[in-house]
Scaffold this motif. Structure first.
Motif, PDB file in Angstrom:
ATOM      1  N   VAL A  22       0.679  -1.487   0.345  1.00  0.00           N
ATOM      2  CA  VAL A  22      -0.003   0.369   0.253  1.00  0.00           C
ATOM      3  C   VAL A  22       0.984   1.283   0.205  1.00  0.00           C
ATOM      4  O   VAL A  22       0.612   1.921  -0.679  1.00  0.00           O
ATOM      5  CB  VAL A  22      -0.906  -0.333   1.306  1.00  0.00           C
ATOM      6  N   HIS A  23       2.237   1.309   1.325  1.00  0.00           N
ATOM      7  CA  HIS A  23       3.139   2.593   0.731  1.00  0.00           C
ATOM      8  C   HIS A  23       3.584   2.298  -0.408  1.00  0.00           C
ATOM      9  O   HIS A  23       3.498   3.774  -1.398  1.00  0.00           O
ATOM     10  CB  HIS A  23       4.138   2.444   2.083  1.00  0.00           C
ATOM     11  N   HIS A  24       3.673   1.645  -0.644  1.00  0.00           N
ATOM     12  CA  HIS A  24       4.302   1.784  -2.354  1.00  0.00           C
ATOM     13  C   HIS A  24       3.745   2.346  -3.271  1.00  0.00           C
ATOM     14  O   HIS A  24       4.165   3.438  -4.050  1.00  0.00           O
ATOM     15  CB  HIS A  24       5.160   0.435  -3.242  1.00  0.00           C
ATOM     16  N   GLU A  25       2.317   1.855  -3.724  1.00  0.00           N
ATOM     17  CA  GLU A  25       1.587   2.367  -4.657  1.00  0.00           C
ATOM     18  C   GLU A  25       0.321   3.335  -4.491  1.00  0.00           C
ATOM     19  O   GLU A  25       0.946   4.755  -5.637  1.00  0.00           O
ATOM     20  CB  GLU A  25       0.180   1.577  -4.603  1.00  0.00           C
ATOM     21  N   ALA A  26       0.778   3.635  -2.954  1.00  0.00           N
ATOM     22  CA  ALA A  26       0.069   5.267  -2.445  1.00  0.00           C
ATOM     23  C   ALA A  26       0.710   6.419  -2.528  1.00  0.00           C
ATOM     24  O   ALA A  26       0.554   7.247  -3.180  1.00  0.00           O
ATOM     25  CB  ALA A  26      -0.258   5.170  -1.350  1.00  0.00           C
ATOM     26  N   TRP A  27       2.579   6.312  -2.137  1.00  0.00           N
ATOM     27  CA  TRP A  27       3.359   7.157  -2.062  1.00  0.00           C
ATOM     28  C   TRP A  27       3.536   6.815  -4.389  1.00  0.00           C
ATOM     29  O   TRP A  27       4.229   8.331  -4.406  1.00  0.00           O
ATOM     30  CB  TRP A  27       4.764   6.315  -1.743  1.00  0.00           C
ATOM     31  N   GLN A  28       3.986   6.076  -5.112  1.00  0.00           N
ATOM     32  CA  GLN A  28       4.144   7.016  -6.017  1.00  0.00           C
ATOM     33  C   GLN A  28       3.060   7.233  -6.382  1.00  0.00           C
ATOM     34  O   GLN A  28       3.164   8.519  -7.339  1.00  0.00           O
ATOM     35  CB  GLN A  28       4.367   4.982  -7.108  1.00  0.00           C
ATOM     36  N   GLY A  29       1.791   6.744  -6.232  1.00  0.00           N
ATOM     37  CA  GLY A  29       0.535   7.639  -6.802  1.00  0.00           C
ATOM     38  C   GLY A  29       0.089   9.363  -6.468  1.00  0.00           C
ATOM     39  O   GLY A  29      -0.449  10.376  -6.960  1.00  0.00           O
ATOM     40  N   ALA A  30       0.636   9.530  -5.114  1.00  0.00           N
ATOM     41  CA  ALA A  30       0.873  11.000  -4.861  1.00  0.00           C
ATOM     42  C   ALA A  30       1.812  11.932  -4.611  1.00  0.00           C
ATOM     43  O   ALA A  30       1.379  13.006  -5.148  1.00  0.00           O
ATOM     44  CB  ALA A  30       0.645  10.334  -3.232  1.00  0.00           C
ATOM     45  N   TYR A  31       2.752  11.069  -5.132  1.00  0.00           N
ATOM     46  CA  TYR A  31       3.988  12.003  -5.201  1.00  0.00           C
ATOM     47  C   TYR A  31       4.436  12.252  -6.499  1.00  0.00           C
ATOM     48  O   TYR A  31       5.637  12.343  -6.330  1.00  0.00           O
ATOM     49  CB  TYR A  31       5.352  11.422  -4.034  1.00  0.00           C
ATOM     50  N   GLU A  66      -8.982  -2.733   6.005  1.00  0.00           N
ATOM     51  CA  GLU A  66      -9.211  -3.939   5.625  1.00  0.00           C
ATOM     52  C   GLU A  66     -10.989  -3.503   4.791  1.00  0.00           C
ATOM     53  O   GLU A  66     -11.690  -3.375   5.317  1.00  0.00           O
ATOM     54  CB  GLU A  66      -9.412  -5.179   6.388  1.00  0.00           C
ATOM     55  N   ILE A  67     -10.615  -4.458   3.557  1.00  0.00           N
ATOM     56  CA  ILE A  67     -11.578  -4.325   2.559  1.00  0.00           C
ATOM     57  C   ILE A  67     -12.174  -5.497   2.452  1.00  0.00           C
ATOM     58  O   ILE A  67     -10.499  -6.111   2.057  1.00  0.00           O
ATOM     59  CB  ILE A  67     -12.404  -3.647   1.324  1.00  0.00           C
ATOM     60  N   GLY A  68     -13.466  -6.699   3.078  1.00  0.00           N
ATOM     61  CA  GLY A  68     -13.135  -7.935   2.721  1.00  0.00           C
ATOM     62  C   GLY A  68     -11.990  -8.808   3.033  1.00  0.00           C
ATOM     63  O   GLY A  68     -11.489  -9.578   2.066  1.00  0.00           O
ATOM     64  N   GLY A  69     -11.070  -8.070   3.633  1.00  0.00           N
ATOM     65  CA  GLY A  69      -9.779  -9.112   3.954  1.00  0.00           C
ATOM     66  C   GLY A  69      -8.392  -8.610   3.675  1.00  0.00           C
ATOM     67  O   GLY A  69      -7.545  -9.015   4.080  1.00  0.00           O
ATOM     68  N   ARG A  70      -9.001  -7.373   2.751  1.00  0.00           N
ATOM     69  CA  ARG A  70      -7.353  -6.924   2.334  1.00  0.00           C
ATOM     70  C   ARG A  70      -7.400  -5.922   2.609  1.00  0.00           C
ATOM     71  O   ARG A  70      -7.647  -4.908   2.558  1.00  0.00           O
ATOM     72  CB  ARG A  70      -8.049  -6.764   0.356  1.00  0.00           C
ATOM     73  N   ILE A  71      -6.354  -5.060   2.481  1.00  0.00           N
ATOM     74  CA  ILE A  71      -5.589  -3.862   3.469  1.00  0.00           C
ATOM     75  C   ILE A  71      -5.080  -3.181   2.019  1.00  0.00           C
ATOM     76  O   ILE A  71      -4.929  -3.181   1.449  1.00  0.00           O
ATOM     77  CB  ILE A  71      -4.486  -4.540   4.151  1.00  0.00           C
ATOM     78  N   VAL A  72      -6.085  -2.203   2.156  1.00  0.00           N
ATOM     79  CA  VAL A  72      -6.356  -1.117   1.360  1.00  0.00           C
ATOM     80  C   VAL A  72      -5.720   0.584   1.898  1.00  0.00           C
ATOM     81  O   VAL A  72      -6.082   1.535   0.982  1.00  0.00           O
ATOM     82  CB  VAL A  72      -7.534  -0.983   1.028  1.00  0.00           C
ATOM     83  N   GLY A  73      -5.665   0.435   2.617  1.00  0.00           N
ATOM     84  CA  GLY A  73      -5.127   1.900   3.713  1.00  0.00           C
ATOM     85  C   GLY A  73      -4.247   1.851   4.421  1.00  0.00           C
ATOM     86  O   GLY A  73      -4.763   0.431   5.617  1.00  0.00           O
ATOM     87  N   TYR A  74      -2.989   2.565   5.547  1.00  0.00           N
ATOM     88  CA  TYR A  74      -2.571   2.228   6.903  1.00  0.00           C
ATOM     89  C   TYR A  74      -2.391   3.619   7.510  1.00  0.00           C
ATOM     90  O   TYR A  74      -2.509   5.548   6.113  1.00  0.00           O
ATOM     91  CB  TYR A  74      -1.954   1.957   6.290  1.00  0.00           C
ATOM     92  N   ALA A  75      -2.652   3.845   8.432  1.00  0.00           N
ATOM     93  CA  ALA A  75      -1.934   5.281   9.074  1.00  0.00           C
ATOM     94  C   ALA A  75      -1.010   4.706  10.154  1.00  0.00           C
ATOM     95  O   ALA A  75      -1.113   3.836  10.106  1.00  0.00           O
ATOM     96  CB  ALA A  75      -3.629   5.692   9.647  1.00  0.00           C
ATOM     97  N   THR A  76      -0.189   6.077  10.613  1.00  0.00           N
ATOM     98  CA  THR A  76       0.399   6.249  11.596  1.00  0.00           C
ATOM     99  C   THR A  76       0.626   6.530  12.029  1.00  0.00           C
ATOM    100  O   THR A  76      -0.031   7.910  11.675  1.00  0.00           O
ATOM    101  CB  THR A  76       2.347   5.463  11.488  1.00  0.00           C
TER     102      THR A  76
END
Ligand code: COA
Length: 168
Positions: A22-31, A66-76
């Motif tokens: 998620v980190h990889h995809e979200a960071w590439q997408g955002a930045y 998680e949606i239906g058992g898949r992690i789709v986001g995170y927060a720290t």
């Protein structure tokens, strides 16, 4: 019809590989196009599943959605690092997979992160976002944050402005 459950919970070391994705995809997408390519690739590669497993074990608070058992986001989240701001809590990161953005899940994760800070006895909250990250700025302003401070972050030799949003 299949029903998908939405669940927000604390991350466990076994979640590390999914969070790294998620980190990889979200960071590439955002930045991509904002943070210079080389610096962004280095930042993403540094945070593979081992990095995340150790972050989770070191008691950093990491929440996953998680949606239906898949992690789709995170927060720290944890203590506010900026001494000049009186708010005690901080959400360091809040990232959704690109295909799960804009459907209300970020708001749910944000609300859960806020609740967790309050449960830890931390009053008030700060979030920093890069000024060029229009989506994040719209999201935090729309979630009731006040932008109260600015800073600069340097990536390779490119200086980017960042904005602090606070909630009391
Ligand atoms: C920013 C982010 C966490 C928001 O989560 P999300 O699930 O996409 O947001 P939501 O669907 O819960 O949207 C909530 C509100 O934010 C605002 N918003 C969200 N995305 C927006 C966009 N692309 N443009 C304008 N406003 C937006 C809207 O006001 C929306 O309110 P609405 O429900 O009345 O339309 C998510 O888009 C994300 O991960 N983005 C990429 C990574 C990132 O920038 N993270 C923040 C780094 S500081």
């Amino acid at each position: 019809m299949k029903t998908l459950t939405i669940d927000i919970r604390k991350a466990e070391p076994a979640d590390a590989a999914s969070i790294a994705d998620v980190h990889h995809e979200a960071w590439q997408g955002a930045y991509a196009g904002i943070i210079p390519h080389k610096a962004l690739t280095k930042m993403v590669n540094r945070r593979g599943s081992e990095w995340w497993a150790s972050a989770i074990r070191r008691a950093a608070t990491v929440l996953v959605i998680e949606i239906g058992g898949r992690i789709v986001g995170y927060a720290t989240l944890g203590k506010n690092r900026a001494r000049e701001l009186p708010q005690q809590g901080e959400i360091y990161e809040l990232y959704m997979l690109p295909e799960y953005q804009g459907i209300g899940l970020g708001s749910r994760l944000f609300a859960a992160a806020r609740q967790m800070l309050t449960a830890h006895g931390l009053k008030g909250l700060v979030v920093w976002a890069l000024e060029e990250n229009d989506n994040a700025l719209a999201f935090y302003a729309g979630s009731g944050g006040r932008d109260v401070a600015e800073g600069v972050e340097v990536f390779d030799s490119r200086a980017l402005r960042k904005v602090a949003f606070v909630w009391d």
